[in-house]
Motif scaffolding. Sequence first.
Motif, PDB file in Angstrom:
ATOM      1  N   LEU A   1       0.942  -1.109  -0.066  1.00 50.72           N
ATOM      2  CA  LEU A   1      -0.027  -0.038   0.063  1.00 50.72           C
ATOM      3  C   LEU A   1       1.067   1.265  -0.138  1.00 50.72           C
ATOM      4  O   LEU A   1       2.064   1.278   0.755  1.00 50.72           O
ATOM      5  CB  LEU A   1      -0.721  -0.010   1.270  1.00 50.72           C
ATOM      6  CG  LEU A   1      -1.891  -0.902   1.049  1.00 50.72           C
ATOM      7  CD1 LEU A   1      -2.581  -0.988   2.750  1.00 50.72           C
ATOM      8  CD2 LEU A   1      -2.972  -0.623   0.168  1.00 50.72           C
ATOM      9  N   SER A   2       0.648   2.371  -0.701  1.00 47.76           N
ATOM     10  CA  SER A   2       1.324   3.439  -0.557  1.00 47.76           C
ATOM     11  C   SER A   2       0.523   4.700  -1.021  1.00 47.76           C
ATOM     12  O   SER A   2      -0.415   4.444  -1.506  1.00 47.76           O
ATOM     13  CB  SER A   2       2.367   3.356  -1.865  1.00 47.76           C
ATOM     14  OG  SER A   2       2.940   4.522  -1.926  1.00 47.76           O
ATOM     15  N   SER A   3       0.973   6.040  -0.558  1.00 44.80           N
ATOM     16  CA  SER A   3       0.092   6.995  -0.863  1.00 44.80           C
ATOM     17  C   SER A   3       0.331   7.492  -2.347  1.00 44.80           C
ATOM     18  O   SER A   3      -0.255   8.401  -2.828  1.00 44.80           O
ATOM     19  CB  SER A   3       0.781   8.116   0.002  1.00 44.80           C
ATOM     20  OG  SER A   3       0.668   7.824   1.449  1.00 44.80           O
ATOM     21  N   ASP A   4       1.360   6.816  -3.077  1.00 46.69           N
ATOM     22  CA  ASP A   4       1.859   7.412  -4.344  1.00 46.69           C
ATOM     23  C   ASP A   4       2.287   6.129  -4.847  1.00 46.69           C
ATOM     24  O   ASP A   4       3.330   5.501  -4.482  1.00 46.69           O
ATOM     25  CB  ASP A   4       2.916   8.531  -4.067  1.00 46.69           C
ATOM     26  CG  ASP A   4       3.240   8.990  -5.406  1.00 46.69           C
ATOM     27  OD1 ASP A   4       3.136   8.428  -6.460  1.00 46.69           O
ATOM     28  OD2 ASP A   4       3.671  10.138  -5.441  1.00 46.69           O
ATOM     29  N   ALA A   5       1.995   6.065  -6.199  1.00 40.99           N
ATOM     30  CA  ALA A   5       2.214   4.903  -7.020  1.00 40.99           C
ATOM     31  C   ALA A   5       3.800   4.957  -7.251  1.00 40.99           C
ATOM     32  O   ALA A   5       4.528   3.869  -7.399  1.00 40.99           O
ATOM     33  CB  ALA A   5       1.574   4.715  -8.326  1.00 40.99           C
ATOM     34  N   THR A   6       4.617   6.313  -7.347  1.00 40.26           N
ATOM     35  CA  THR A   6       5.947   6.228  -7.696  1.00 40.26           C
ATOM     36  C   THR A   6       6.693   5.527  -6.717  1.00 40.26           C
ATOM     37  O   THR A   6       7.809   4.998  -6.998  1.00 40.26           O
ATOM     38  CB  THR A   6       6.438   7.609  -7.772  1.00 40.26           C
ATOM     39  OG1 THR A   6       6.012   8.415  -6.792  1.00 40.26           O
ATOM     40  CG2 THR A   6       5.730   8.385  -9.041  1.00 40.26           C
TER      41      THR A   6
END
Length: 647
Positions: free
Chosen positions: A228-233
């Motif tokens: 899980l991440s706040s940003d795909a990068t």
Amino acid sequence: MGEKYVVFRPVLCIFHWESDAFLGSVTDKIVMCGIIAYVGPREVRPILLDGLSRLEYRGYDSAGMATLADGQIDIQKKVGRIAELTRHVGRKAQPPANMGISHTRWATHGEPSDANAHPHADSTGKLVIVHNGVVENFQPLKRRLESEGHLFVSATDTEVLSHLIGRAYEDSTEPGDRRLTDAIRTALHSIKGTYGIAVMHQDHPGLIVGARRGSPLVLGVGEGEMFLSSDATALLPYTHKVVYLKDFDLTEIRADRFQIESLTHDTAEYQVEEITYAPDAAERGEYAHFMLKEIYEQPQTIENAIRGRLNSEEASAQLGGLNLTPAELRDIDRVIILGCGTALHAGMVGAQMLENMAFVAAETDFASEFRFKNRPLPRNSIFFAVSQSGETADTLGALREARRKGYRCLGICNNVGSTIARESDGGMYMHAGPEIGVAATKSFVSQVALFGLLTLTLGRMRQMSASTGHMIIQAFEKLPDQVRRILSTEDHIAAIAQKYAHVHSMLFLGRQYNYPIALEAALKLKEISYIHAAGFPASELKHGIIALIDPQTPTVVICPQDSLYEKNISTMQEIRARKGPIIAVATEGDEEIHHHADDVIYVPRTVEMLQPILNIIPLQLLSYHAALTLGRDVDKPRNLAKSVTVE
Ligand code: F6R
């Protein structure tokens, strides 16, 4: 994907950045911070630390992680940059761990401190949460929990959420892992506000639960591992397959599968999308800073913005993502462009292009101001929300306000799947790749280029001649090489920056298309060098600003050889007469300029409406080198964060 995953009405979609498609959904206001969580076969700590360092641009006042090792939750937190947490974690000998959640913080409730850093635990210490967002009703909830005997160790709103989930967990009668998910559902229903969360529990090894409302959360689908991440990068080194979770999505992730459900509906729809970034797109590579890398990427940025969109045959542009018919495009009476900071400056250039070349009335407003204004506008007005991140709270709020009033709203975004992209009726993607440096550079150039394409499209449906259309297309095609030529003069620009880096204040002047460039250049200098800087229309000098001119206050005059050249020369003479040092940004081959300026930076000539794209490049480098000379943290300037998702 097949039977491997438990899915609810899945739609598999390979997302291409070339696509102009915009998606649709709902959210509310959002805040900064970054989350990364992992479950899989690998040692989790290096993955979390690496992910946090990629998300650090979202906030950098403290960081922390919770891992599950030997059946025990272990929490490590540290105030300061990710490097502090890395050192802290590195000092401890710990048993191997294959799952964990982590967070980098930009303080909203509670000062930056070890105690306020995430993750936060519940009363039992077995349940941990990281949270990006604001629990708006945390005070009454906290009072109630305290009266029930809950003890709090931080000043954060997030800790209230951890206790709420913990309490709901005690009450839940659901069997197995569903008990944790059920508790999270119950707690989320009782809070007001926004969240992107990741939660794990000591008694549910192998399971991480995520949910979002108003704060971005991306699920990364790996081979036998999930993120899980706040940003795909932040996920690029591990997987290119992602699901951009929507508001009110809740997901259970395990190493070998994930499940997405809705907090409000019986089923959840989602898409597994393929990110087509180059694997090293979010790496600094040989560059000292992301900002410098992104400045150097700008020839490519322009190529990416215009690729497939110029139509030589029609002497026009084709912008499929606008989702408007030719008749609707012809009917537009007014364009209103909304954004913040750099995005607004790009919009200001765009508004002038549209009026001068496409003969459409156009204006800009600060998104934050527009939201609260009464604005009588013609029915056939169309809005553009400009935002690199697509998550800026003020811009999103303004977009919603315009939509509420029934206007068609389009987006200009870089971040695919972002909230503004989802909530717009159509738009143009920038295709600029990740912009990590907190100071926006390539996104500005991309946004201005897109407004150029829009101008070409709308202009050719109005009075713009085919020959003007051809001239603009040819100018577009030459731009990348012209930018390369400017970049090759970096040493000269660096020397000028070093000469002036110790001044207290710097002024920037420009006319017409170059007034927004003066604003943007001043913003860049302020942000990363902390030198006071201000941009003005050059003609305003004599109406008050001239009082600031003295030998210690340099002025940058953007002075291309265009229709207003002579006027700019007069402005320079007025400054010189007061002994103010002048740095001129001038057209290649203009020798005359040396009689009026102390230092000259040359840029190639292009058509007037695209000249701002070339003029900003050396001024980005000027700011960069001034900041470097002063020893500033260029990529993470004080007090700032990349996505301003608080109002
Ligand atoms: C300046 C800068 C900010 C952003 C502004 C809008 O270098 O980065 O002024 O331009 O916060 O951000 P986006 O474009 O993400 O909406």
